[in-house]
Write a protein that holds these residues in place. Structure first.
Motif, mmCIF file in Angstrom:
data_model
loop_
_atom_site.group_PDB
_atom_site.id
_atom_site.type_symbol
_atom_site.label_atom_id
_atom_site.label_comp_id
_atom_site.label_asym_id
_atom_site.label_seq_id
_atom_site.Cartn_x
_atom_site.Cartn_y
_atom_site.Cartn_z
ATOM 1 N N ALA A 37 43.378 58.998 -13.005
ATOM 2 C CA ALA A 37 42.543 57.739 -12.681
ATOM 3 C C ALA A 37 42.134 57.941 -11.232
ATOM 4 O O ALA A 37 41.467 57.113 -11.001
ATOM 5 C CB ALA A 37 42.991 56.638 -13.159
ATOM 6 N N GLY A 38 43.123 58.609 -10.399
ATOM 7 C CA GLY A 38 42.711 58.462 -8.920
ATOM 8 C C GLY A 38 43.624 57.533 -8.180
ATOM 9 O O GLY A 38 43.429 57.279 -7.085
ATOM 10 N N ILE A 39 44.392 56.959 -8.937
ATOM 11 C CA ILE A 39 45.253 55.917 -8.055
ATOM 12 C C ILE A 39 46.885 56.101 -8.159
ATOM 13 O O ILE A 39 47.585 55.467 -7.542
ATOM 14 C CB ILE A 39 45.073 54.432 -8.814
ATOM 15 C CG1 ILE A 39 45.287 54.383 -10.455
ATOM 16 C CG2 ILE A 39 43.789 53.951 -8.447
ATOM 17 C CD1 ILE A 39 45.230 53.040 -11.024
ATOM 18 N N GLY A 40 47.436 57.291 -8.973
ATOM 19 C CA GLY A 40 48.688 57.399 -9.084
ATOM 20 C C GLY A 40 49.647 57.894 -7.866
ATOM 21 O O GLY A 40 50.659 57.889 -7.974
ATOM 22 N N THR A 41 48.710 58.387 -6.814
ATOM 23 C CA THR A 41 49.430 58.793 -5.772
ATOM 24 C C THR A 41 49.717 57.475 -4.819
ATOM 25 O O THR A 41 50.500 57.710 -3.628
ATOM 26 C CB THR A 41 48.383 59.910 -4.849
ATOM 27 O OG1 THR A 41 47.409 59.170 -4.679
ATOM 28 C CG2 THR A 41 48.355 61.008 -5.753
ATOM 29 N N HIS A 42 49.237 56.486 -5.065
ATOM 30 C CA HIS A 42 49.515 55.178 -4.244
ATOM 31 C C HIS A 42 50.997 54.573 -4.587
ATOM 32 O O HIS A 42 51.500 54.897 -5.596
ATOM 33 C CB HIS A 42 48.427 54.129 -4.318
ATOM 34 C CG HIS A 42 47.037 54.629 -4.236
ATOM 35 N ND1 HIS A 42 46.751 55.386 -3.143
ATOM 36 C CD2 HIS A 42 46.042 54.295 -4.872
ATOM 37 C CE1 HIS A 42 45.538 55.506 -3.038
ATOM 38 N NE2 HIS A 42 45.065 55.223 -3.995
ATOM 39 N N PRO A 43 51.566 54.098 -3.453
ATOM 40 C CA PRO A 43 52.801 53.125 -3.682
ATOM 41 C C PRO A 43 52.651 52.258 -4.925
ATOM 42 O O PRO A 43 51.449 51.488 -5.338
ATOM 43 C CB PRO A 43 53.064 52.395 -2.461
ATOM 44 C CG PRO A 43 52.345 53.149 -1.743
ATOM 45 C CD PRO A 43 50.910 53.793 -2.245
#
Length: 305
Positions: A203-209
């Motif tokens: 979804a494009g958000i999984g690399t964030h804290p």
């Protein structure tokens, strides 16, 4: 049983744990794979009636009619559109031709995917009037909110339900796996956590804290709340497809007894979202208690309105 299995597993050496997990996953997944890939009749319901929509979905839960946002979305829309439908009792292994649930059948033809099914049924059953009053701006906003909820907000909440609090979620499972349910749930835990983590990344958000991921979801909810304002439904006084989509997700947060930052925001700041859910629940789910307390797929909800 689950505790004894865990104690035995923890006593194994590293190589033994790897072998045990691999063997257990293979033993559990092979029968499921064979069953789900086995050709099945299409349509699944051979004695179908003309004009009746047959809905295939996951079993009922004790706190919410469906723990699947997509199943709850589709069934809510069928009710909003006043479509004659029947839930079909099937094994958990029955899936659409795309390998997922929910899906529907109409006049002997299968329509997979909740969103595509709604699109196709709208045309086939002449339900275009549900959204005929919307202008281009409202249609565009509705589509944007649908995609945001299903491809962003939902996965920020998935981090809570499926990764951080899977054990709490698993305690709410209906007894659909038989006597081996504790063991199978224990095995599912790793796979589901891993799968959801991959979906969050996709979804494009999984690399964030972690806090950033949660904050994205909260900002999404604030956006829905601000647009909804004091309106009965997202675009006014008439429910449309986007309302079924929003309810399918928001109901998971509001009515599932799993604490989350998302629910805290709704209860304390975005209270109009709680009122919105209660409004849709009250109008289109008068049989909510029967669906949840009896886990019944077969209720006559229209007679209660």
């Amino acid at each position: 049983m689950q505790a004894s299995v865990m104690e035995w597993f923890e006593s194994l050496p590293t190589w033994g744990k790897a072998a045990a997990v691999g063997g257990a996953v293979l033993a559990a997944s092979l029968p499921v794979y064979l069953v789900t890939k086995r050709p099945r009749p299409s349509p699944y319901k051979s004695d179908w009636k003309q004009g009746v929509v047959y809905l295939y979905q996951v079993p009922r839960f004790s706190t919410i009619p469906s723990a699947s946002p997509y199943c709850l979305k589709l069934e809510t829309w069928l009710r909003m559109a006043d479509i004659t439908y029947e839930n079909v009792d099937v094994p958990m292994s029955v899936r659409s031709r795309e390998g997922l649930v929910p899906f529907v059948e109409l006049n002997g033809v299968e329509y997979p995917d909740s969103g595509l099914a709604i699109r196709d049924l709208t045309k086939l059953l002449g339900k275009e009037a549900m959204e005929a009053h919307l202008n281009d701006e409202q249609k565009s906003a509705s589509r944007a909110f649908e995609k945001m909820i299903e491809h962003s907000t939902m996965w920020t909440y998935g981090l809570i339900r499926y990764v951080e609090k899977f054990d709490e979620f698993a305690e709410l499972f209906p007894p659909f796996l038989g006597p081996l349910q504790p063991f199978l749930v224990w095995m599912m835990k790793r796979g589901i956590r891993s799968g959801v983590a991959q979906r969050i990344k996709a979804a494009g958000i999984g690399t964030h804290p972690r806090d950033e991921i949660i904050n994205i979801g909260l900002e999404d909810l604030r956006a829905v709340s601000n647009y909804l304002g004091n309106k009965h439904y997202l675009t006014g006084y008439k429910p449309t497809r986007v309302d079924a989509t929003l309810f399918g997700f928001l109901a998971q947060v509001v009515y599932m007894p799993i604490a989350s930052p998302h629910n805290d925001l709704i209860q304390q700041e975005c209270t109009n979202l709680k009122e919105y859910c209660d409004r849709i629940k009250g109008r289109f789910w008068p049989d909510w208690n029967e669906c949840t307390q009896k886990r019944s797929l077969h209720t006559e909800w229209k007679k209660r309105i």
